[in-house]
Design an enzyme around this catalytic site. Structure first.
Site, PDB file in Angstrom:
ATOM      1  N   HIS A  63      -8.366   1.023   8.603  1.00 62.38           N
ATOM      2  CA  HIS A  63      -9.739   0.923   8.334  1.00 62.38           C
ATOM      3  C   HIS A  63     -10.368   1.370   9.468  1.00 62.38           C
ATOM      4  CE1 HIS A  63      -8.105  -2.767   6.271  1.00 62.38           C
ATOM      5  NE2 HIS A  63      -9.243  -2.869   5.542  1.00 62.38           N
TER       6      HIS A  63
ATOM      7  N   HIS B 206       0.788  -1.210  -0.015  1.00 65.07           N
ATOM      8  CA  HIS B 206       0.061   0.016   0.087  1.00 65.07           C
ATOM      9  C   HIS B 206       0.867   1.093   0.101  1.00 65.07           C
ATOM     10  CE1 HIS B 206      -2.249  -3.202   2.041  1.00 65.07           C
ATOM     11  NE2 HIS B 206      -3.252  -2.796   1.621  1.00 65.07           N
TER      12      HIS B 206
ATOM     13  N   ASP C   6      -6.830   2.563  -1.957  1.00 64.89           N
ATOM     14  CA  ASP C   6      -7.386   1.704  -1.119  1.00 64.89           C
ATOM     15  C   ASP C   6      -8.720   2.062  -0.852  1.00 64.89           C
ATOM     16  OD1 ASP C   6      -7.677  -0.587   0.609  1.00 64.89           O
ATOM     17  OD2 ASP C   6      -6.296  -0.147   1.832  1.00 64.89           O
TER      18      ASP C   6
END
Length: 511
Positions: free
Chosen positions: A192, A180, A263
């Site tokens: 998250h 990432h 993402d």
């Protein structure tokens, strides 16, 4: 800004089609919803599939065929890392070892074969883009979101395996998305749920985090996924996904000319303070091309995102040229894979030939202490009590079956699996009564199995008490252990079904 407040005139058809081409939503169900089919026909860039969308290989192939029928140029994306993070094998656990085990085995030819096997599965399924490999350097052992998804803690090791996995996957015609960017390994927070901060200068990034990304780019990776992390020494206000300065390093320093994909924008690190529509505008303005929206998107939600992007163009926050450039990159990525008949849409079997690595050789990636070896010699292959430590998995991993429990469930006829399943089991969770664990038959040795045990106070306390009150306790950590291995007599560096089967082989050896 939400779609409800948009008062500008509708954008022209060409602009609207460019906007649609940048969106990659998810959906609920195992068949293509009518609203999503209509958006695909209108130029939607693609769809991201998750475990909840997959019931069988045949159903998955029928779904991807339906997507392609609605839009032959659609990107069909998935998170299939070949380890703890799996979508194709979400119901059973992955038959591949995962990155950390591959890094410890340090055989790049093997890593390339695993990437190729994953690609072959995806090609049969009709997928075109894999959000893999994970090329983060797991430099922080307390990392709650990367851990065993990483090939290791060394930039050079991660780089050579990042390149190998990319080559293997893309040799099958499936596009790789290295992730990432610019590196999620040196974090102790989960993007998250919150916005992690990596407070390092650009020089450190270039010498450490960017090394594997450079290797993946040089190996031909067709896409790179961003991370929702804040790097205050490069951009004190915006996370990497929305930072022109940080994404400029990918284009300028690494010379990457492929698709930059975000993402998921429903993650707190991206949209928690601003909402998904505004996050989408900022990501496009920063240089992202394809916007991964989330897992359970709706028609109304996509409309609000499209309207916010159109409004940004009308108010000169975005240019039509930027959107056209993003759409062009996405279209270049989305060439469909070759046709494969539905009846060939089988999944990998647990054999070295099909999975590229055997359970026996997977054991070579384990770290077994002398105490662990002594326990296996004395008690392996015999009856023992099992303490299953259940912690909350990060959202990327989800609730896929894991470890020896997945192996025993998938192959109950295997003697090692049957023997393991016959052992008495106590489940330990945070907040649960730990006395039930201590009530296990005192005459039996104890096997404790969990993931990232050192990061969970309730697990440490239970293990400490077991060790104080009982003899013959062995602890298996199937996550990324602490450097001192205090809670890892056996460290497997992964919890895929294959790794679980390898652990059963180890435990069955005995004296």
């Amino acid at each position: 800004m939400s779609g409800a407040s948009v008062t500008t005139a509708p954008a022209d058809a060409e602009l609207r089609r460019s906007i649609a081409a940048t969106l990659l939503p998810g959906f609920v169900g195992t068949t293509l919803p009518a609203w999503l089919e209509a958006r695909l026909r209108a130029g939607l860039g693609g769809i991201c599939l998750f475990g909840q969308n997959i019931a069988s290989p045949e159903q998955l192939r029928a779904l991807t065929d339906a997507i392609r029928a609605a839009n032959p140029d659609a990107v069909i994306a998935i998170d299939e890392e070949g380890g703890d993070v799996t979508r194709l094998h979400y119901a059973t656990g992955s038959p591949f070892p995962g990155n950390a085990v591959l890094g410890r085995l340090d055989d790049t030819a093997l890593t390339e074969r695993v990437g190729r096997r994953v690609g072959e599965e995806l090609r049969r399924a009709g997928v075109t883009l894999d959000f893999a490999p994970d090329v983060d350097i797991n430099s922080n052992p307390d990392n709650p979101v990367i851990g065993v998804r990483s090939f290791g803690a060394s930039p050079e090791l991660v780089a050579r395996h990042a390149a190998a996995w990319t080559r293997g996957l893309q040799s099958t015609g499936i596009a790789a998305a290295a992730k990432h960017f610019p590196g999620h390994g040196d974090t102790a927070a989960d993007s998250h749920l919150e916005l992690p901060v990596v407070d390092v200068p650009a020089e450190v990034l270039r010498e450490r985090e960017l090394v594997p990304f450079r290797a993946a780019v040089e190996a031909g990776a067709r896409a790179v996924m961003t991370s929702h992390i804040l790097l205050p020494q490069l951009d004190p206000e915006l996370p990497a996904t929305m930072s022109p300065a940080i994404l400029g390093m990918l284009r300028d320093d690494l010379g990457f000319d492929g698709v930059i994909v975000t993402d998921a924008l429903d993650m707190h690190g991206a949209s928690g303070e601003r909402g998904i529509p505004e996050a989408a505008v900022l990501a496009l303005a920063a240089g992202c091309d394809l916007l991964c929206i989330g897992t359970e998107n709706t028609d109304a939600q996509l409309q609000s995102i499209e309207d916010a992007i159109a409004h940004a163009v009308a108010t000169s926050r975005l240019t039509p040229a930027r959107l056209a450039d993003a759409a062009h990159r996405v279209h270049a990525l989305s060439a469909p894979v070759g046709s494969a008949p539905v009846e060939s849409a089988q999944t990998a079997r647990d054999t070295p030939e099909d999975c590229a690595v055997s359970a026996d050789s997977t054991v070579g990636g384990f770290d077994v202490s002398e105490a662990g070896r002594a326990w296996v010699r004395a008690h392996g292959g015999r009856t023992y009590s099992v303490v299953r430590v259940e912690t909350v998995a990060n959202i990327a991993v989800g609730v896929a079956p894991w470890g020896p429990f997945a192996a025993a469930q998938a192959d109950p006829g295997d003697p090692a699996a049957a023997a393991f399943a016959a052992n008495p089991v106590a489940v330990l969770t945070e907040g649960a009564d730990r006395d039930s664990v201590l009530a296990l038959d005192p005459a039996l040795p104890v096997l404790v199995v969990g993931k990232d045990l050192h990061r969970h106070a309730f697990a440490r306390a239970a293990i400490d008490r077991l060790r104080a009150e009982r003899e013959n306790v062995v602890v298996v950590d199937m996550g990324w252990p602490a450097p001192d291995r205090a809670y890892a007599d056996i460290a497997t560096f992964g919890a895929s079904r294959l790794v679980g089967r390898a652990l059963l082989e180890l435990l069955g050896r005995g004296s």
